[in-house]
Design an enzyme around this catalytic site. Structure first.
Site, PDB file in Angstrom:
ATOM      1  N   LYS A 213       0.856  -1.196   0.000  1.00  0.00           N
ATOM      2  CA  LYS A 213       0.000   0.000   0.000  1.00  0.00           C
ATOM      3  C   LYS A 213       0.890   1.243   0.000  1.00  0.00           C
ATOM      4  O   LYS A 213       1.828   1.349   0.799  1.00  0.00           O
ATOM      5  CB  LYS A 213      -0.886   0.025   1.262  1.00  0.00           C
ATOM      6  CG  LYS A 213      -1.965  -1.061   1.289  1.00  0.00           C
ATOM      7  CD  LYS A 213      -2.747  -1.000   2.591  1.00  0.00           C
ATOM      8  CE  LYS A 213      -3.637  -2.214   2.784  1.00  0.00           C
ATOM      9  NZ  LYS A 213      -4.898  -2.194   2.085  1.00  0.00           N
ATOM     10  N   HIS A 272       0.219  -8.120   9.162  1.00  0.00           N
ATOM     11  CA  HIS A 272       0.020  -6.708   8.811  1.00  0.00           C
ATOM     12  C   HIS A 272       0.353  -5.758   9.978  1.00  0.00           C
ATOM     13  O   HIS A 272       1.064  -4.776   9.799  1.00  0.00           O
ATOM     14  CB  HIS A 272      -1.424  -6.450   8.373  1.00  0.00           C
ATOM     15  CG  HIS A 272      -1.907  -7.373   7.285  1.00  0.00           C
ATOM     16  ND1 HIS A 272      -1.069  -7.878   6.312  1.00  0.00           N
ATOM     17  CD2 HIS A 272      -3.137  -7.875   7.007  1.00  0.00           C
ATOM     18  CE1 HIS A 272      -1.775  -8.650   5.495  1.00  0.00           C
ATOM     19  NE2 HIS A 272      -3.025  -8.668   5.897  1.00  0.00           N
TER      20      HIS A 272
HETATM   21  C1  BG6 Z   1      -6.214  -9.986   4.668  1.00  0.00           C
HETATM   22  C2  BG6 Z   1      -7.020 -10.779   5.666  1.00  0.00           C
HETATM   23  O1  BG6 Z   1      -4.854 -10.312   4.754  1.00  0.00           O
HETATM   24  O2  BG6 Z   1      -6.380  -8.600   4.944  1.00  0.00           O
HETATM   25  C3  BG6 Z   1      -8.481 -10.371   5.617  1.00  0.00           C
HETATM   26  O3  BG6 Z   1      -6.901 -12.152   5.357  1.00  0.00           O
HETATM   27  C4  BG6 Z   1      -8.624  -8.881   5.802  1.00  0.00           C
HETATM   28  O4  BG6 Z   1      -9.237 -11.054   6.612  1.00  0.00           O
HETATM   29  C5  BG6 Z   1      -7.719  -8.151   4.828  1.00  0.00           C
HETATM   30  O5  BG6 Z   1      -9.989  -8.549   5.543  1.00  0.00           O
HETATM   31  C6  BG6 Z   1      -7.717  -6.670   5.094  1.00  0.00           C
HETATM   32  O6  BG6 Z   1      -7.004  -6.044   4.059  1.00  0.00           O
HETATM   33  P1  BG6 Z   1      -7.318  -4.559   3.651  1.00  0.00           P
HETATM   34  O7  BG6 Z   1      -6.327  -4.249   2.597  1.00  0.00           O
HETATM   35  O8  BG6 Z   1      -8.738  -4.527   3.179  1.00  0.00           O
HETATM   36  O9  BG6 Z   1      -7.147  -3.764   4.895  1.00  0.00           O
END
Ligand code: BG6
Length: 527
Positions: A213, A272
């Site tokens: 991102k 993340h």
């Molecule tokens: C993914 C998860 O890695 O990230 C999901 O498996 C989650 O459960 C998603 O919804 C969230 O990603 P973003 O980019 O929408 O914040």
């Protein structure tokens, strides 16, 4: 005049000076064969092929590159193309048939049983045929978008078929692994071991799409490109840091099976959230290069401590029935393919310490959850209050008023949505009294750079084509991140939770607020 400059990127040991960058100077990335394992799956249709299509439309995908979908289902190249036509049309706002016609001729399909060695020989032959036809040099990307249980087997079979090693010394073969990489520390370690028997680490690209991102990369750009903030990023000035990845969605249809096995700690926190923490807390690397950045992130991970018994630093939650966007929604246990007595957490909050010279004593509060009031990923760096308190804010509840010091300064990275950076400050309110008022000095992407931000997968796919591993997790980072969450994984596996403990549409269980000392708490909006 404002100009953009790119980072000085080390190229073969030589530092390139800053260069003026402009989107109009796009040139195609090196050509390659891109093989997607698990090409019948949701990720291929929702993310990978739409991103490749967009890269093609914007001129990044080399006109000679071929894309081969490899999966167990019997289908033809023609039916594969038709299915993806619909999928890309649905996903890509800038879809048009002319670009599609240019893109689609690169798409091919090759049926494969992941465990059958002969099928890898068939794949090798098909790749040689396509490469000869398209004038490709034999550089290959293998993207593993299958269920993770197949990763080790696919890598082993690729190697046995001679596909994992570049054919000629100057050529390359790269393997991309979708998340999750491992289920816990032991399985991640075993997977790293088995991958390293067949691939050199320089060939391995472990995806964490958050790193793709723009707003996440901006944490590095913001810290390293502005001399005024970096000196403040330490225990002397920072009171604490909050990192939130809240989602308003529940478990999307079809994902219940995966999610009920995984839970929020494995699904978002271990990867993340810890990656975001690393980017906020790491030391400035000597250059923005894969080794240097990943070394610094690994050092942060190894300095992270969770102090005391799990219940004192981590909180788990699971949503019950509630509301989303004003509509009633079911609880997690009522979702499709979720056990009706599920013990899986859909929310995690934790207080961690980064016990190094820079951050000792500064708590980092992290949380993620499904079915929260809104989609919001943000990092709030809360600074210490001034040493002398000249001002007070007055809060009245009914007739009872109390005085408290004004909120501390805060720097907020809005990762998504409303992407931007905000600095909250106090200024004198015009008038006859010495009153202060909180203002927001802000940068917003939609004002500074109108237009849609690139999808994280587009950036990451380009980096794989370039062979740049900076935005991919290295084996040691992955294992260190698993080691951090291990105590909570084992403690929670062995103790029954009283779930559900928060209603859909709320900010999670109350216990998450108790991670903070009295007088502070989660900052859900503004500061
Ligand atoms: C993914 C998860 O890695 O990230 C999901 O498996 C989650 O459960 C998603 O919804 C969230 O990603 P973003 O980019 O929408 O914040």
């Amino acid at each position: 005049m404002l100009e953009s400059v790119s980072a000085a990127i080390p190229s073969k040991g030589v530092l390139r000076g800053p260069v003026v960058y402009s989107e109009s100077e796009v040139s195609p990335e090196p050509p390659a064969s891109i093989v997607i394992f698990g090409a019948s799956g949701d990720l291929t249709a929702r993310k990978l092929v739409p991103s490749l299509y967009d890269l093609c439309r914007r001129g990044y995908l080399n006109p000679r590159s071929a894309i081969v979908g490899a999966a167990r289902r019997a289908k033809t190249t023609e039916s594969f193309r038709q299915e993806l036509h619909e999928a890309v049309k649905a996903q890509s706002p800038q879809f048009d048939e002319t670009h599609w016609a240019r893109f689609v001729e690169r798409l091919h399909y090759q049926p494969i049983e992941f465990g059958t060695p002969e099928h890898y020989q068939d794949l090798a032959q098909e790749l040689s045929r396509l490469e000869a036809e398209r004038g490709l040099t034999g550089d290959r990307i293998f993207y593993l978008a299958t269920a993770p249980r197949y990763y080790a087997q696919i890598v082993e079979r690729l190697d046995a078929a001679g596909l994992a090693r570049p054919q000629v010394e100057a050529r390359w073969a790269r393997v991309v692994f979708e998340k999750p990489f491992g289920y816990d520390l032991d399985s991640a370690h075993a997977l790293n071991e088995s991958v390293s028997r067949h691939l050199d680490e320089s060939q391995v690209f472990r995806i964490d799409h958050y790193l793709g991102k723009d707003t996440v990369q901006n944490i590095m750009a913001f810290r390293l490109g502005n001399g005024i903030f970096e000196p403040l990023f330490n225990r002397r000035y920072v009171d604490h840091v909050q990192i939130t990845a809240a989602e308003d969605i529940g478990v999307e249809s079809g994902r219940g099976g995966y999610y009920d096995e995984a839970g929020a700690l494995r699904d978002v926190f271990q990867n993340h959230l810890l990656q975001l923490l690393c980017l906020v807390a790491m030391e400035p690397p000597s250059v923005i290069g894969a080794k240097e950045v990943r070394d610094e992130k690994a050092k942060v991970l190894s300095a992270i401590r969770a102090l005391g018994p799990v219940d004192t630093w981590a909180v788990r939650g699971q949503y019950g029935p509630g509301e989303a966007n004003g509509e009633p929604v079911p609880g997690y246990r009522q979702e499709e393919r979720v056990a009706e007595d599920s013990q899986t957490e859909t929310f995690v909050a934790a207080r961690l310490q980064v016990e190094n010279w820079r951050w000792a004593g500064v708590p980092f509060f992290l949380r993620t959850g499904k079915r929260m009031p809104s989609k919001s990923t943000r990092i709030v760096v809360v600074f210490k209050r001034p040493p002398a308190q000249y001002f007070r804010t007055v809060t009245c509840v009914g007739d009872v008023c109390s005085l408290s010091p004004p909120a501390p300064n805060a720097l907020v990275f809005d990762i998504q949505p409303n992407e931007g950076v905000h600095l909250y400050l106090w200024v004198k309110r015009p008038g006859m009294n010495m009153d202060v008022h909180q203002v927001d000095m802000s940068f917003r992407y939609d004002e500074a750079f109108p237009g849609k931000l690139p999808d994280a997968y587009e950036r990451l796919l380009v980096d794989v084509m370039r062979g740049d591993q900076t935005l991919f997790a290295r084996s040691d980072e992955i294992e260190r991140a698993w080691a951090i969450v291990s105590p909570a994984l084992s403690h929670w596996a062995g103790t029954e939770a009283s779930f559900p403990n928060y209603a859909a549409g709320t900010w999670g269980p109350e216990a998450a607020d108790r991670l903070f000392p009295a007088g502070s708490g989660w900052l859900n909006e503004g500061v």
